[in-house]
Scaffold this active site. Structure first.
Site, PDB file in Angstrom:
ATOM      1  N   HIS A  19       0.855  -1.201   0.000  1.00 43.01           N
ATOM      2  CA  HIS A  19       0.000   0.000   0.000  1.00 43.01           C
ATOM      3  C   HIS A  19       0.887   1.246   0.000  1.00 43.01           C
ATOM      4  O   HIS A  19       1.358   1.701   1.035  1.00 43.01           O
ATOM      5  CB  HIS A  19      -0.937   0.007   1.217  1.00 43.01           C
ATOM      6  CG  HIS A  19      -2.052   1.000   1.113  1.00 43.01           C
ATOM      7  ND1 HIS A  19      -3.375   0.645   1.013  1.00 43.01           N
ATOM      8  CD2 HIS A  19      -2.037   2.351   1.063  1.00 43.01           C
ATOM      9  CE1 HIS A  19      -4.132   1.730   0.927  1.00 43.01           C
ATOM     10  NE2 HIS A  19      -3.327   2.790   0.948  1.00 43.01           N
ATOM     11  N   ASP A  23       1.571   9.172  -6.127  1.00 41.40           N
ATOM     12  CA  ASP A  23       1.521  10.628  -5.977  1.00 41.40           C
ATOM     13  C   ASP A  23       1.752  11.068  -4.536  1.00 41.40           C
ATOM     14  O   ASP A  23       1.720  12.271  -4.244  1.00 41.40           O
ATOM     15  CB  ASP A  23       0.199  11.190  -6.513  1.00 41.40           C
ATOM     16  CG  ASP A  23      -1.029  10.485  -5.964  1.00 41.40           C
ATOM     17  OD1 ASP A  23      -0.901   9.345  -5.461  1.00 41.40           O
ATOM     18  OD2 ASP A  23      -2.139  11.057  -6.039  1.00 41.40           O
ATOM     19  N   GLU A 211     -10.606   3.114   7.023  1.00 36.26           N
ATOM     20  CA  GLU A 211      -9.611   4.137   7.364  1.00 36.26           C
ATOM     21  C   GLU A 211     -10.347   5.310   8.006  1.00 36.26           C
ATOM     22  O   GLU A 211     -10.337   5.478   9.211  1.00 36.26           O
ATOM     23  CB  GLU A 211      -8.838   4.591   6.116  1.00 36.26           C
ATOM     24  CG  GLU A 211      -7.800   5.655   6.409  1.00 36.26           C
ATOM     25  CD  GLU A 211      -7.203   6.286   5.148  1.00 36.26           C
ATOM     26  OE1 GLU A 211      -6.173   6.959   5.291  1.00 36.26           O
ATOM     27  OE2 GLU A 211      -7.759   6.123   4.047  1.00 36.26           O
ATOM     28  N   ASP A 296       1.833   4.019   2.833  1.00 41.14           N
ATOM     29  CA  ASP A 296       0.762   4.886   2.329  1.00 41.14           C
ATOM     30  C   ASP A 296       1.351   6.018   1.485  1.00 41.14           C
ATOM     31  O   ASP A 296       1.345   5.928   0.267  1.00 41.14           O
ATOM     32  CB  ASP A 296      -0.113   5.415   3.468  1.00 41.14           C
ATOM     33  CG  ASP A 296      -1.484   5.870   2.998  1.00 41.14           C
ATOM     34  OD1 ASP A 296      -1.890   5.506   1.879  1.00 41.14           O
ATOM     35  OD2 ASP A 296      -2.170   6.578   3.758  1.00 41.14           O
TER      36      ASP A 296
END
Length: 358
Positions: A19, A23, A211, A296
């Site tokens: 994960h 960007d 999340e 992340d």
């Protein structure tokens, strides 16, 4: 004697990342150079150190508006195929240098089409960049395999188009589909034709859920989108009491060993938990949930896979058994061919940890 479980040793360990947002992982210097090339004038700082610090502070601010502004800048400088290609190449190189041997990196191609780039060209630029970076990493003695996950944005209406791209490019390096963007108000079955397209093609999918939103979001990802993995998924802890039985969705996720793509530093930044020490990553891991540890957004969180594992291990008293377990779980959950997973497990991951354990 085992190697000390510190950042230097963990950097040498073979790691698997499931994960990570393309960007959300740009080098600050690259942001500056791409902005200059594109005539992008909105950056909040003019040198790499100050810009990197701004990204971390904005993401740490507790303000969702400021957090989202960080992505406006990274996406803003990625509106040309050559920029996307460079960012993807550097991503592969940076992960390989950090000891990552297999990574799945996600990007919503629709976000880099505002400047007129056709969406297919955006996908091809991502894949070209990963291929180039992987080839350079292998030549440098740090081989890495990188697969692309294509995200559809929940709040937009291009799900079916993105699902079609996942199927079209799956022999070229795209390994699966993801839904990103706001969980609340945009359920994962909002465009059932996109999910049906993936089903017909037997295409893999991981869905952001659990999340910002809780158990209902996780249930919807499993039932509405038939998620194979949960992007974050950490709010499953809402049904994991300190004492007493698990809730029904938590029991289902545990029984089915649905992989959780947990990103502790990111969760702390967005205010889900006050600290890594207070984060439920260890509790879920100890109970046997299929926990994996992820970055992340490396730029916004100021993290690497090494730093994330180091911080979790220090906060929760993990040993090499734990680090190897989450690594092997991540590899088992990867959307790679069976042969690739088997080769990495046998030839890379297990020998790498055996050497560190002494």
């Amino acid at each position: 004697m085992p190697a000390p479980l510190d950042a230097d040793s963990i950097r040498r360990a073979p790691k698997v990342l499931l994960h990570d947002h393309l960007d959300g992982g740009l080098r600050p210097q690259t942001v500056l150079e791409l902005a200059d090339e594109a005539g992008y004038r909105d950056l909040p700082a003019g040198d790499a150190e100050a810009l990197g610090r701004w990204f971390r502070e904005a993401a740490d601010s507790g303000s969702l508006v400021r957090y989202l502004e960080t992505f406006a800048h990274t996406v803003g400088v990625m509106q040309r195929p050559e920029a996307v290609r460079r960012v993807a190449r550097e991503c592969a190189l940076d992960l390989a240098a950090d000891g990552v041997v297999y990574a799945e990196v996600r990007m919503a191609p629709e976000l880099v089409t505002a400047g007129g780039t056709p969406i297919e060209e955006a996908v091809e630029a991502i894949l070209d960049g990963f291929a180039q970076g992987s080839a350079e990493a292998a030549a440098a003695g740090t081989p890495i395999t990188v697969g692309a996950l294509l995200c559809a944005m929940r709040q937009a209406d291009r799900w079916e188009e993105v699902a079609g791209l996942v199927v079209r490019y799956r022999d070229a390096g795209v390994v699966g589909f993801d839904l990103a963007g706001p969980e609340i108000g945009f359920p994962p079955d909002r465009h059932p034709e996109a999910i049906a397209l993936l089903d017909r093609a037997g295409a893999h999918r991981t869905i952001h859920a659990g999340e910002a939103a809780g158990i209902d979001s996780i249930r919807a990802a499993l039932d509405g989108a038939r998620a194979e993995r949960l992007g974050h998924g950490v709010r499953i802890a809402d049904e994991v009491p300190a004492d007493g039985p698990l809730g029904p969705v938590a029991q289902r996720v545990l029984d089915a060993q649905v992989p959780l793509e947990v990103a502790p530093s990111s969760n702390v930044q967005t205010g889900a938990y006050p600290s890594i020490a207070a984060h439920p990553v260890d509790r879920l891991h100890r109970l046997g949930f299929a926990v994996t540890v992820n970055t992340d957004n490396r730029l916004m969180s100021g993290v690497s896979v090494t730093s994330e594992l180091t911080d979790v291990a220090a906060a929760h008293g993990w040993g090499w058994d734990d680090v190897q377990a989450v690594t092997e779980r991540a590899l088992a959950a990867a959307f790679a061919d069976d042969a690739v997973r088997a080769r990495l497990l046998t030839d890379v991951v297990r020998p790498g940890y055996a050497a560190l354990r002494g």
